[in-house]
Design a protein around this motif. Structure first.
Motif, PDB file in Angstrom:
ATOM      1  N   GLY A 159      -1.297  19.000 -24.335  1.00  0.00           N
ATOM      2  CA  GLY A 159      -0.506  18.551 -25.468  1.00  0.00           C
ATOM      3  C   GLY A 159      -0.804  19.351 -26.724  1.00  0.00           C
ATOM      4  O   GLY A 159       0.112  19.723 -27.465  1.00  0.00           O
ATOM      5  N   TYR A 160      -2.092  19.629 -26.965  1.00  0.00           N
ATOM      6  CA  TYR A 160      -2.465  20.432 -28.130  1.00  0.00           C
ATOM      7  C   TYR A 160      -1.912  21.851 -28.014  1.00  0.00           C
ATOM      8  O   TYR A 160      -1.423  22.422 -29.002  1.00  0.00           O
ATOM      9  CB  TYR A 160      -3.989  20.471 -28.279  1.00  0.00           C
ATOM     10  N   LEU A 161      -1.978  22.420 -26.818  1.00  0.00           N
ATOM     11  CA  LEU A 161      -1.449  23.773 -26.627  1.00  0.00           C
ATOM     12  C   LEU A 161       0.067  23.791 -26.834  1.00  0.00           C
ATOM     13  O   LEU A 161       0.612  24.723 -27.443  1.00  0.00           O
ATOM     14  CB  LEU A 161      -1.796  24.282 -25.228  1.00  0.00           C
ATOM     15  N   ALA A 162       0.752  22.753 -26.332  1.00  0.00           N
ATOM     16  CA  ALA A 162       2.199  22.656 -26.534  1.00  0.00           C
ATOM     17  C   ALA A 162       2.523  22.547 -28.026  1.00  0.00           C
ATOM     18  O   ALA A 162       3.505  23.121 -28.503  1.00  0.00           O
ATOM     19  CB  ALA A 162       2.762  21.451 -25.786  1.00  0.00           C
ATOM     20  N   LEU A 198      -6.894  15.061 -35.613  1.00  0.00           N
ATOM     21  CA  LEU A 198      -6.796  16.276 -36.417  1.00  0.00           C
ATOM     22  C   LEU A 198      -8.066  17.111 -36.338  1.00  0.00           C
ATOM     23  O   LEU A 198      -8.010  18.347 -36.312  1.00  0.00           O
ATOM     24  CB  LEU A 198      -6.504  15.900 -37.871  1.00  0.00           C
ATOM     25  N   PHE A 199      -9.220  16.449 -36.279  1.00  0.00           N
ATOM     26  CA  PHE A 199     -10.489  17.175 -36.255  1.00  0.00           C
ATOM     27  C   PHE A 199     -11.054  17.288 -34.839  1.00  0.00           C
ATOM     28  O   PHE A 199     -12.264  17.427 -34.652  1.00  0.00           O
ATOM     29  CB  PHE A 199     -11.487  16.483 -37.187  1.00  0.00           C
ATOM     30  N   ALA A 206      -5.022  25.395 -30.122  1.00  0.00           N
ATOM     31  CA  ALA A 206      -3.636  25.222 -30.571  1.00  0.00           C
ATOM     32  C   ALA A 206      -3.324  26.170 -31.725  1.00  0.00           C
ATOM     33  O   ALA A 206      -2.268  26.815 -31.756  1.00  0.00           O
ATOM     34  CB  ALA A 206      -3.393  23.774 -30.991  1.00  0.00           C
ATOM     35  N   VAL A 207      -4.249  26.270 -32.680  1.00  0.00           N
ATOM     36  CA  VAL A 207      -4.060  27.176 -33.814  1.00  0.00           C
ATOM     37  C   VAL A 207      -4.025  28.623 -33.342  1.00  0.00           C
ATOM     38  O   VAL A 207      -3.201  29.432 -33.802  1.00  0.00           O
ATOM     39  CB  VAL A 207      -5.167  26.969 -34.858  1.00  0.00           C
ATOM     40  N   ILE A 211      -1.035  31.357 -33.826  1.00  0.00           N
ATOM     41  CA  ILE A 211      -1.272  32.640 -34.492  1.00  0.00           C
ATOM     42  C   ILE A 211      -0.837  33.794 -33.596  1.00  0.00           C
ATOM     43  O   ILE A 211      -0.229  34.773 -34.062  1.00  0.00           O
ATOM     44  CB  ILE A 211      -2.759  32.777 -34.881  1.00  0.00           C
ATOM     45  N   ALA A 212      -1.128  33.687 -32.300  1.00  0.00           N
ATOM     46  CA  ALA A 212      -0.755  34.756 -31.367  1.00  0.00           C
ATOM     47  C   ALA A 212       0.762  34.936 -31.309  1.00  0.00           C
ATOM     48  O   ALA A 212       1.264  36.057 -31.200  1.00  0.00           O
ATOM     49  CB  ALA A 212      -1.299  34.431 -29.974  1.00  0.00           C
TER      50      ALA A 212
END
Length: 506
Positions: A159-162, A198-199, A206-207, A211-212
């Protein structure tokens, strides 16, 4: 009949999905019927679909990449341009439905949220007139909501990667998308459980993936900063007086006006459908209403701060559309919080809403026929097809390439001649002039409203590319009747056939 439809929608609220799909299919058909002349954004897409680039100008490239793919699979036409736009709008509605299902308890209200999207003017008014990149952004906003709400309710690495993928693609769809995740972070800080999400360490990958995705285009922006920013900054300063305080106040007022224009239709629709529960819904709240409401407020504040920072005197409604798209979900969550009887909700909302938006699409089609009767001619009345047909008839063949400094001409001539490269100054060449010139003469074209035989801009264009006019033909003008005008009014085109200047003899 209306009673039977009402009862059917009460029993089968899911039929709304097919009704919304049918609406967007109708929009494609009506756009094809309306005219084969393009609007501004459509012409830009037709021209830019010649090339696959990391950047094209003041807009990020994702929508262009999608249009490039559609054109190279299905060909260039009004239908394929409209198909991509309306396909993304339908996906926007569909993903919105999925997002609502994640957090809404009542099984009918997610369909109300989906219908609420159609009440947002950017979806059914502005988009059906002429939007492209903003449409892609709306679809990515719905995807972002799906990913964000899924992570907040059932966190997992996937989910975070999505979520990271969605943010990355959102940013390269339209730059103002970046405001949305920032607003989400600010809203999440107000809730203890959301702060834990969030933390979480999974935010890091995910960030990184966001960025990529963004980095290749970001590198292009750094090398083409003026090209990427000048147009947007100029648009923000439309009508500027030069007085900083006065312009800032005008910019803030325009934000208020655009917010009202984008939200009042949605609020009116929900007030009409849920008039008995307005008071209770106004008082009701949940952690989800606080989140979505906080995102809306934070987004508008961030837009205002950006506007003040750039001295903007004008903020258009379409720039606020990604944030106002959250409003139907916020209202649905408010009504969900009161746990009232929502069995009639879909049946009350669907018929009038779908009737209104369908009527507007029909109006756009009919206005092309009605406008000429009162002497009103728009971009879809300009007779590009008739112009190119007469040029070919006169010359006996198509040109090997086209040169123009007018974007409307560039896109529309490429629509009529999909296999002929079109060149504009300041943009990458789809082919080299040397190779294109081997196939025959080129054509330079311009809107000849000034009446001059060869405008200075056209002469500069020829000199820049080492071209000369065909001495046997010279510069000409052609007055072509507007579409649907029955010959009562004409549009003047200027054109000339050109060839490569001979190399000097040594």
């Amino acid at each position: 009949m209306s009673t039977r439809i009402h009862k059917f929608l009460v029993r089968r609220p899911d039929i709304v999905i097919w009704l919304v799909l049918g609406y967007f299919v109708l929009c494609v058909l009506l756009r094809v019927i309306r005219s084969d002349s393009l609007q501004n954004d459509e012409a830009e897409q037709a021209f830019q679909a010649q090339m696959l680039l990391l950047g094209y100008g003041r807009q990020p490239p994702l929508y262009n990449w999608l249009q490039y793919g559609v054109v190279h699979v299905f060909g260039l036409s009004v239908a394929t341009i409209s198909l991509l736009k309306n396909g993304l709008l339908f996906l926007c509605c569909l993903f919105y439905l999925v997002a609502a299902r994640i957090v809404v308890r009542d099984r009918r209200l997610p369909f109300v949220a989906m219908l609420g999207v159609l009440a947002v003017p950017s979806v059914t008014v502005l988009a059906q007139r002429d939007l492209t990149h903003a449409v892609g952004t709306l679809c990515l906003v719905s995807l972002f909501l799906c990913a964000l709400l899924s992570v907040l309710k059932r966190p997992g690495l996937f989910g975070y990667l999505a979520l990271g993928v969605t943010v990355g693609f959102g940013i390269i769809t339209k730059y103002n998308f970046v405001i949305l995740p920032v607003a989400a972070i600010l809203a999440m800080l107000t809730d203890a459980q959301f702060r834990r999400r969030l933390f979480d360490w999974r935010v890091i990958p995910a960030v990184l993936i966001a960025i990529a995705i963004v980095t290749p285009h970001l590198v292009w922006v750094l090398y083409h900063l003026d090209l990427a920013t000048t147009g947007t900054v100029q648009a923000m300063h439309d009508g500027a007086s030069g007085n900083a305080a006065k312009d800032t106040m005008r910019g803030l007022i325009s934000i208020l006006e655009s917010t009202l224009a984008g939200s009042v239709p949605v609020l009116a629709l929900f007030a009409l459908v849920f008039y008995r529960d307005i008071g209770a819904a106004f008082r009701a709240q949940s952690r989800w209403t606080r989140l979505i409401g906080g995102m809306i407020i934070a987004s508008l504040i961030l837009v205002a701060l950006i506007g003040i920072g750039f001295g903007a005197s004008s903020i258009r409604q379409k720039w606020l559309s990604p944030f106002l798209l959250l409003l139907p979900l916020y209202l649905v969550l408010k009504f969900d919080a009161i746990e009232g009887d929502m069995r009639q909700s879909v049946a009350r909302m669907a018929p009038p809403l779908l009737g209104i938006v369908t009527a507007f699409s029909l109006y756009l089609a009919l206005s092309n026929l009605i406008g000429p009767l009162i002497g009103d001619y728009g971009k879809e009345h300009i007779p590009y097809r008739s112009f190119v047909e007469q040029v070919v008839k006169e010359r006996g063949e198509r040109p090997a390439y086209v040169i123009t400094d007018d974007l409307m001409l560039a896109g529309n001539l490429r629509l009529q001649w999909p296999d002929v490269p079109v060149i504009m100054p300041g943009t990458p060449l789809p082919v080299s002039l040397e190779s294109a010139g081997q196939s025959g003469s080129g054509l330079i074209a311009w809107p000849a409203k000034g009446g001059e035989p060869l405008p200075a801009s056209a002469a500069v264009l020829l000199a820049a590319h080492g071209l000369i006019l065909d001495a046997n033909v010279g510069a000409r003008q052609m007055a072509v009747p507007y579409l649907f005008s029955r010959g009562r009014a004409t549009f003047p085109f200027g054109y000339a056939f050109v060839k490569q200047a001979p190399l000097p003899v040594r």
